[in-house]
Scaffold this motif. Structure first.
Motif, PDB file in Angstrom:
ATOM      1  N   ASP A  31       0.829  -1.202   0.000  1.00  9.42           N
ATOM      2  CA  ASP A  31       0.000   0.000   0.000  1.00  9.42           C
ATOM      3  C   ASP A  31       0.866   1.256   0.000  1.00  9.42           C
ATOM      4  N   ASP A  80       2.028  -0.713  -9.767  1.00 11.68           N
ATOM      5  CA  ASP A  80       1.453  -0.706 -11.111  1.00 11.68           C
ATOM      6  C   ASP A  80       2.368  -1.530 -11.998  1.00 11.68           C
ATOM      7  N   ALA A  91      -4.196 -10.229  -2.207  1.00 10.03           N
ATOM      8  CA  ALA A  91      -5.312  -9.492  -2.800  1.00 10.03           C
ATOM      9  C   ALA A  91      -4.831  -8.190  -3.432  1.00 10.03           C
ATOM     10  N   ARG A  92      -3.882  -7.508  -2.770  1.00  7.38           N
ATOM     11  CA  ARG A  92      -3.343  -6.265  -3.341  1.00  7.38           C
ATOM     12  C   ARG A  92      -2.680  -6.539  -4.689  1.00  7.38           C
ATOM     13  N   THR A 110      -3.063  -9.161  -6.839  1.00 11.19           N
ATOM     14  CA  THR A 110      -3.973  -9.584  -7.906  1.00 11.19           C
ATOM     15  C   THR A 110      -4.861  -8.434  -8.360  1.00 11.19           C
ATOM     16  N   ALA A 111      -5.294  -7.579  -7.419  1.00 10.27           N
ATOM     17  CA  ALA A 111      -6.122  -6.430  -7.796  1.00 10.27           C
ATOM     18  C   ALA A 111      -5.343  -5.430  -8.644  1.00 10.27           C
ATOM     19  N   ALA A 112      -4.027  -5.356  -8.420  1.00 14.65           N
ATOM     20  CA  ALA A 112      -3.198  -4.421  -9.180  1.00 14.65           C
ATOM     21  C   ALA A 112      -2.823  -4.962 -10.553  1.00 14.65           C
ATOM     22  N   GLY A 113      -3.153  -6.228 -10.837  1.00  9.95           N
ATOM     23  CA  GLY A 113      -2.875  -6.778 -12.163  1.00  9.95           C
ATOM     24  C   GLY A 113      -1.675  -7.689 -12.225  1.00  9.95           C
ATOM     25  N   ASP A 160       0.265  -9.442 -15.264  1.00 10.98           N
ATOM     26  CA  ASP A 160      -0.546 -10.400 -16.001  1.00 10.98           C
ATOM     27  C   ASP A 160      -0.130 -10.410 -17.473  1.00 10.98           C
TER      28      ASP A 160
END
Length: 283
Positions: free
Chosen positions: A146, A153, A172-173, A175-178, A209
């Protein structure tokens, strides 16, 4: 035994990932191998920032790194990293498990937490460089991510390596960020990485990803141990079984990729060799 060492496993990935011009940030690890190993290639112009939680830990790491002589590309700093300026307590000596502890806001801490974004902003030479992050600060992975702010990014952060599985919040951070998670296929630090969920034991590699993980070759020309051969054979059979299921479902490309992975584990895997030959005839 060395290949079961998380730092050794991460170092082998790191050697294949780092590129000319990268900035490597090593957080929380008091082992000098990662920071020093990144500088071993004289043709690779990288910057290395090693961040320890306490001044005593940073001093001990700097002393070990200086045994090979000083290097202007390397900096060791003491900063308990978090997602904000929390009062922090840091043990004076390196220890297993947590190396920093948050105190209530009303307690005057010996140090204040810093964000990794602020630490990087203080160093103009890191501006614009692609980042590679080795994160070994147990219990603080999510807060440190965070604290990266906009740098979390895939356009800036090329890879995150974690010697020990972080908690679900950090996963989770990412995977949510790509980012997509990868792990070594077995307990040895070798071979082509396979997709991970974060629940498995051992080091994790997070890549943007769509990026493919590097293949790590065996470190020695000596024949593998019998238990390693048996493990590779079992993994190849499992991959071939998954490939056959994909083939029966008509997903030919997915099946071919799994057969190829199986043959990388065990070139003599009968199921993979036979069924890949069938696919080639169908193509």
């Amino acid at each position: 035994a060395a290949e079961a060492d998380p730092a050794h496993a991460v170092a082998r990935w790191l050697d294949r990932l780092l590129r000319d011009g990268d900035a490597l940030v090593v957080v929380g690890d008091d082992d000098p191998r990662l920071a020093r190993g990144a500088l071993d290639d004289p043709g690779r112009a990288v910057r290395v920032l090693a961040v320890c939680a306490s001044p005593s830990q940073a001093g001990a790491l700097a002393a070990r790194l200086d045994e090979d002589g000083p290097d202007e590309r390397l900096e060791v700093v003491a900063a308990p990293l978090a997602d904000g300026p929390l009062p922090m307590l840091t043990p004076p000596r390196p220890r297993l498990g947590r190396r920093q502890f948050a105190l209530p806001a009303w307690v005057p801490g010996l140090a204040r937490g810093r964000t990794l974004a602020a630490l990087l902003a203080d160093r103009p030479d890191y501006a614009g460089r692609p980042l590679v992050l080795c994160l070994d600060q147990p219990g603080w992975e999510a807060a440190i991510l965070d604290g990266l702010g906009p740098a979390l990014d895939p356009a800036r952060l090329r890879a995150v390596l974690v010697p020990r599985p972080p908690g679900p919040a950090a996963l989770a951070r990412l995977t949510a960020a790509g980012f997509r998670l990868w792990r070594f296929p077995g307990r040895l630090a070798r071979g082509l990485a396979v997709a991970a969920t974060g629940d498995e034991a051992g080091p994790l590699l997070a890549l943007p990803d769509g990026a493919r993980p590097p293949t790590v070759a065996p470190p020695s020309p000596w024949p593998p141990a019998p238990e390693a051969v048996a493990e590779a054979e079992a993994e190849a059979r499992q991959l071939a079984a998954r490939a056959l299921a994909e083939q029966r479902a008509g997903r030919v490309a997915e099946a071919a990729a799994l057969y190829a992975e199986a043959l990388m584990r065990d070139p003599f895997c009968a199921a993979a060799n036979a069924n890949k030959a069938v696919l080639m005839q169908m193509a």
